[in-house]
Write an enzyme that holds these catalytic residues in place. Structure first.
Site, PDB file in Angstrom:
ATOM      1  N   LYS A  66      24.574 -23.903  -0.302  1.00 30.02           N
ATOM      2  CA  LYS A  66      25.647 -22.998  -0.751  1.00 30.02           C
ATOM      3  C   LYS A  66      25.514 -21.573  -0.198  1.00 30.02           C
ATOM      4  O   LYS A  66      26.518 -20.919   0.062  1.00 30.02           O
ATOM      5  CB  LYS A  66      25.697 -22.953  -2.281  1.00 30.02           C
ATOM      6  CG  LYS A  66      26.262 -24.224  -2.899  1.00 30.02           C
ATOM      7  CD  LYS A  66      26.407 -24.081  -4.403  1.00 30.02           C
ATOM      8  CE  LYS A  66      26.959 -25.351  -5.013  1.00 30.02           C
ATOM      9  NZ  LYS A  66      27.284 -25.202  -6.429  1.00 30.02           N
ATOM     10  N   ASP A 102      33.017 -22.364  -8.406  1.00 31.18           N
ATOM     11  CA  ASP A 102      32.135 -22.706  -9.533  1.00 31.18           C
ATOM     12  C   ASP A 102      32.375 -21.776 -10.722  1.00 31.18           C
ATOM     13  O   ASP A 102      32.538 -22.241 -11.857  1.00 31.18           O
ATOM     14  CB  ASP A 102      30.657 -22.611  -9.108  1.00 31.18           C
ATOM     15  CG  ASP A 102      30.238 -23.764  -8.217  1.00 31.18           C
ATOM     16  OD1 ASP A 102      30.767 -24.877  -8.389  1.00 31.18           O
ATOM     17  OD2 ASP A 102      29.370 -23.555  -7.349  1.00 31.18           O
ATOM     18  N   GLY A 129      21.453 -19.725  -8.961  1.00 32.86           N
ATOM     19  CA  GLY A 129      22.740 -19.788  -8.273  1.00 32.86           C
ATOM     20  C   GLY A 129      23.911 -20.007  -9.219  1.00 32.86           C
ATOM     21  O   GLY A 129      24.943 -19.329  -9.108  1.00 32.86           O
ATOM     22  N   ILE A 218      25.948 -26.049 -18.761  1.00 30.02           N
ATOM     23  CA  ILE A 218      26.629 -26.539 -17.559  1.00 30.02           C
ATOM     24  C   ILE A 218      26.111 -27.924 -17.151  1.00 30.02           C
ATOM     25  O   ILE A 218      26.623 -28.529 -16.218  1.00 30.02           O
ATOM     26  CB  ILE A 218      26.558 -25.539 -16.387  1.00 30.02           C
ATOM     27  CG1 ILE A 218      25.135 -25.398 -15.860  1.00 30.02           C
ATOM     28  CG2 ILE A 218      27.120 -24.188 -16.786  1.00 30.02           C
ATOM     29  CD1 ILE A 218      25.117 -24.753 -14.469  1.00 30.02           C
TER      30      ILE A 218
HETATM   31  P1  ATR Z   1      20.563 -23.170  -9.791  1.00 35.09           P
HETATM   32  O1  ATR Z   1      21.056 -22.835  -8.421  1.00 35.09           O
HETATM   33  O2  ATR Z   1      20.861 -24.591 -10.218  1.00 35.09           O
HETATM   34  O3  ATR Z   1      20.985 -22.185 -10.830  1.00 35.09           O
HETATM   35  P2  ATR Z   1      17.933 -22.069  -9.302  1.00 35.09           P
HETATM   36  O4  ATR Z   1      18.541 -21.047  -8.413  1.00 35.09           O
HETATM   37  O5  ATR Z   1      16.715 -22.777  -8.837  1.00 35.09           O
HETATM   38  O6  ATR Z   1      18.969 -23.207  -9.676  1.00 35.09           O
HETATM   39  O7  ATR Z   1      17.660 -21.386 -10.729  1.00 35.09           O
HETATM   40  C1  ATR Z   1      17.026 -22.056 -11.734  1.00 35.09           C
HETATM   41  C2  ATR Z   1      17.085 -21.260 -13.033  1.00 35.09           C
HETATM   42  O8  ATR Z   1      16.457 -22.055 -14.047  1.00 35.09           O
HETATM   43  C3  ATR Z   1      16.313 -19.954 -12.992  1.00 35.09           C
HETATM   44  O9  ATR Z   1      16.944 -19.033 -13.861  1.00 35.09           O
HETATM   45  C4  ATR Z   1      14.943 -20.372 -13.530  1.00 35.09           C
HETATM   46  O10 ATR Z   1      14.174 -19.353 -14.102  1.00 35.09           O
HETATM   47  P3  ATR Z   1      13.123 -18.519 -13.180  1.00 35.09           P
HETATM   48  O11 ATR Z   1      13.952 -17.505 -12.454  1.00 35.09           O
HETATM   49  O12 ATR Z   1      12.195 -17.917 -14.171  1.00 35.09           O
HETATM   50  O13 ATR Z   1      12.461 -19.520 -12.276  1.00 35.09           O
HETATM   51  C5  ATR Z   1      15.362 -21.324 -14.614  1.00 35.09           C
HETATM   52  N1  ATR Z   1      14.284 -22.234 -14.989  1.00 35.09           N
HETATM   53  C6  ATR Z   1      13.813 -23.264 -14.262  1.00 35.09           C
HETATM   54  N2  ATR Z   1      12.820 -23.910 -14.935  1.00 35.09           N
HETATM   55  C7  ATR Z   1      12.659 -23.246 -16.112  1.00 35.09           C
HETATM   56  C8  ATR Z   1      11.819 -23.426 -17.275  1.00 35.09           C
HETATM   57  N3  ATR Z   1      10.941 -24.436 -17.342  1.00 35.09           N
HETATM   58  N4  ATR Z   1      11.960 -22.562 -18.318  1.00 35.09           N
HETATM   59  C9  ATR Z   1      12.865 -21.548 -18.264  1.00 35.09           C
HETATM   60  N5  ATR Z   1      13.703 -21.329 -17.193  1.00 35.09           N
HETATM   61  C10 ATR Z   1      13.596 -22.165 -16.142  1.00 35.09           C
END
Ligand code: ATR
Length: 279
Positions: A66, A102, A129, A218
């Site tokens: 993306k 989105d 994202g 979501i």
């Molecule tokens: P997407 O594009 O699907 O939003 P991403 O860019 O990888 O995916 O973002 C993932 C989000 O989930 C982030 O906000 C991440 O938090 P961090 O910035 O601290 O990594 C959050 N996330 C992923 N695993 C997590 C967990 N176990 N507990 C809390 N937040 C989590």
């Protein structure tokens, strides 16, 4: 000649978009076909050039492309630029132009539950994202405030600092946001936490939400995440990720064809598909 539409990503096998869009093309008797293509990151530029060379009519773009696709496009609209991600490409007289449906898709979806964002305080959980798409779209649509909380606080803070807006916006840690949940009218869970197979996980427990707040996740697999189950038990209205998925597709379809499709038909199709597959 039959028009070609495509979705590109890696992996792409589980995408429900081909099913959803091909059904619409046949329903509206359009001579078009939508196909999924698995494209490796190192082949993205060549793939985009190839699509342009064969005069593809439109694309959807999914993980992990993306953001990476932006430099290979001929143009990008303002919202997609702000978000830093494109999920829809339209062939406009031979030029490939990127959009993001989105965030607008999410916003269309919540209109089923809230008539106006006036005076609404919004909390977004996550700063990835999906959160960015929803965050920048909310800011353009006049709520009272939009706050962001994230496991990594600095990422939420960075997002808030990026925004140039007159809307009140603050960053919180998950712990701080948990304390403040009763302040919010709309809460949006944008992380993958709680997605199948980790169905007992949640980023924070929405046990102190304001009664009648709208709590959205979501995720759509499962349809009822732990986060939504707890929010509902505590008096909130809840919405899963199906509406966002369907509306982002509907808005992409409209950009490609000029026709806003029958969203209820799309939703029933996706639900049928989800019922019939184990992801
Ligand atoms: P997407 O594009 O699907 O939003 P991403 O860019 O990888 O995916 O973002 C993932 C989000 O989930 C982030 O906000 C991440 O938090 P961090 O910035 O601290 O990594 C959050 N996330 C992923 N695993 C997590 C967990 N176990 N507990 C809390 N937040 C989590």
């Amino acid at each position: 000649m039959k028009k070609l539409f495509a979705v590109i990503g890696d992996p792409i096998g589980h995408s429900m978009s081909p099913f959803m869009h091909n059904d619409l093309f046949s329903f509206y008797k359009m001579d078009a076909y939508y196909h999924p293509f698995q494209v490796k990151l190192e082949n993205l530029e060549a793939a985009v050039k190839g699509f342009k060379a064969i005069d593809v009519a439109g694309l959807n773009v999914t993980v992990p492309h993306k953001s990476s696709i932006i430099p290979f496009l001929d143009g990008i609209d303002e919202l997609a630029r702000e978000i830093g991600a494109v999920n829809t490409v339209v062939n406009e007289d031979g030029k490939l132009v990127g959009y993001n449906t989105d965030g607008p898709g999410f916003l269309e979806g919540i209109k089923l539950y809230v008539s106006s964002l006036n005076n609404k305080n919004v909390l977004i959980i996550g700063a990835g994202g999906a959160a960015r798409a929803i965050y920048f779209t909310f800011l353009k649509n006049g709520p009272e405030s939009v706050d962001v909380c994230n496991r990594t606080f600095e990422k939420a803070q960075k997002l808030v600092e990026e925004s140039r807006t007159s809307v009140s916006t603050k960053a919180f840690s998950l712990e701080e946001a948990s304390q403040r949940l009763p302040e919010y009218d709309i809460i949006v869970q944008t992380t993958a936490i709680g997605m199948y197979p980790n169905v007992f996980d949640q980023p924070l427990s929405p046990s102190n939400v304001k009664k009648d707040a709208l709590v959205c996740d979501i995720i759509y697999n499962p349809l009822d995440t732990k986060f939504l189950i707890v929010a509902k038990k505590n008096g909130a209205k809840v919405q899963n990720g199906i509406d966002m998925f369907v509306y982002q597709g509907a808005l992409a379809f409209e950009k490609w064809t000029g026709q806003l499709p029958d969203v209820e038909r799309m939703k029933q199709n996706v639900l049928k598909q989800l019922g019939g597959t184990k992801c």
